[in-house]
Scaffold this active site. Sequence first.
Site, mmCIF file in Angstrom:
data_model
loop_
_atom_site.group_PDB
_atom_site.id
_atom_site.type_symbol
_atom_site.label_atom_id
_atom_site.label_comp_id
_atom_site.label_asym_id
_atom_site.label_seq_id
_atom_site.Cartn_x
_atom_site.Cartn_y
_atom_site.Cartn_z
ATOM 1 N N ASP A 45 -33.328 -63.172 35.874
ATOM 2 C CA ASP A 45 -34.352 -64.024 36.490
ATOM 3 C C ASP A 45 -33.788 -64.715 37.730
ATOM 4 O OD1 ASP A 45 -37.078 -65.712 35.851
ATOM 5 O OD2 ASP A 45 -35.507 -67.002 36.686
ATOM 6 N N TYR A 50 -33.968 -69.794 45.014
ATOM 7 C CA TYR A 50 -32.579 -69.870 44.572
ATOM 8 C C TYR A 50 -31.602 -69.428 45.662
ATOM 9 C CZ TYR A 50 -34.593 -70.068 39.832
ATOM 10 O OH TYR A 50 -35.306 -70.387 38.708
ATOM 11 N N LYS A 75 -39.565 -64.959 42.031
ATOM 12 C CA LYS A 75 -40.674 -65.909 42.141
ATOM 13 C C LYS A 75 -41.091 -66.126 43.590
ATOM 14 C CE LYS A 75 -38.564 -68.268 38.221
ATOM 15 N NZ LYS A 75 -37.205 -67.729 38.378
ATOM 16 N N HIS A 108 -43.980 -69.730 41.744
ATOM 17 C CA HIS A 108 -42.942 -70.631 41.240
ATOM 18 C C HIS A 108 -43.491 -71.984 40.774
ATOM 19 C CE1 HIS A 108 -38.340 -71.376 41.709
ATOM 20 N NE2 HIS A 108 -38.798 -71.858 40.584
#
Length: 287
Positions: A45, A50, A75, A108
């Site tokens: 994931d 990120y 996401k 997200h």
Amino acid sequence: MYNKTVTLSNGVVVPQLALGTWLIDDDQAAEAVRQAAKLGYRHFDTAQAYGNERGVGEGIRTCGMPREELFVTTKVAAEHKDYESAMNGINASLAKLGLDYIDMMIIHSPQPWDKVNQSNDRYFKGNLEAWRALSDAYKAGKIRAIGVSNFLKEDIDNIWNNAQIKPMVNQVLCHVSNTPMDLIQYCQDKGIVMEAYSPVAHGEALKNPVISKMAEKYGVTPAQLCIRYDLQLGMITLPKTANPAHMKANGDVDFEISKEDMDTLIHVKKIDNYGDASFFPVFGGKL
């Protein structure tokens, strides 16, 4: 290694235990994925927010496992609330990952991160536009499954009532002392698979005496108990670590928490403010 799966409403099979990669630097992500794959992890994931999609993709491509045996989730950035930016983001994720397709992609957050719990605007129109982009990418075969993250009932209803393709997952904060049972039940009743991020409450759950005592009873660590708790709620569970020893321990959860003990854990009082959605921005919107 825990290897059970769940099946989404469209028939896609998903490994129930995943490696979360939040706060793993891009230059460390590839090795983390390779180590996890070696230990038996098959679900990874990541997210645009990120900043490590490139590294995760490198790890997927170089771990020695056939691509079709691995499941990759990413996401759409929370700020992408129009069709064009969402679609551009989807294509950028594919490029950064270096993959021909993404197994699952989710919105997200229903609100941009700087607006989370600071605005009454639930961005219904923007979320429908982002969902339209995800739906088109899904129809085009770029993505195998689509869903949402951090969506409340009203946010789910907005998509459910206005879109032809329904959300397949909802990824939310869920750990002992912060279990949104009403939302979990609501989504599961609609056939939406729930996902739990931060199953050990960013480490805070490990300090809780109720959890520690119960973990001792089962002969497991507090982290293992917390991960098993989310798995037994029927949730895809995403413990995050770049440490291979922790990865191995997190996957060693083939034990059963009794019904009575599950009920006790569900009613554990909140550990700290990590359970508050208002705490999200402290982490830079990268949950």
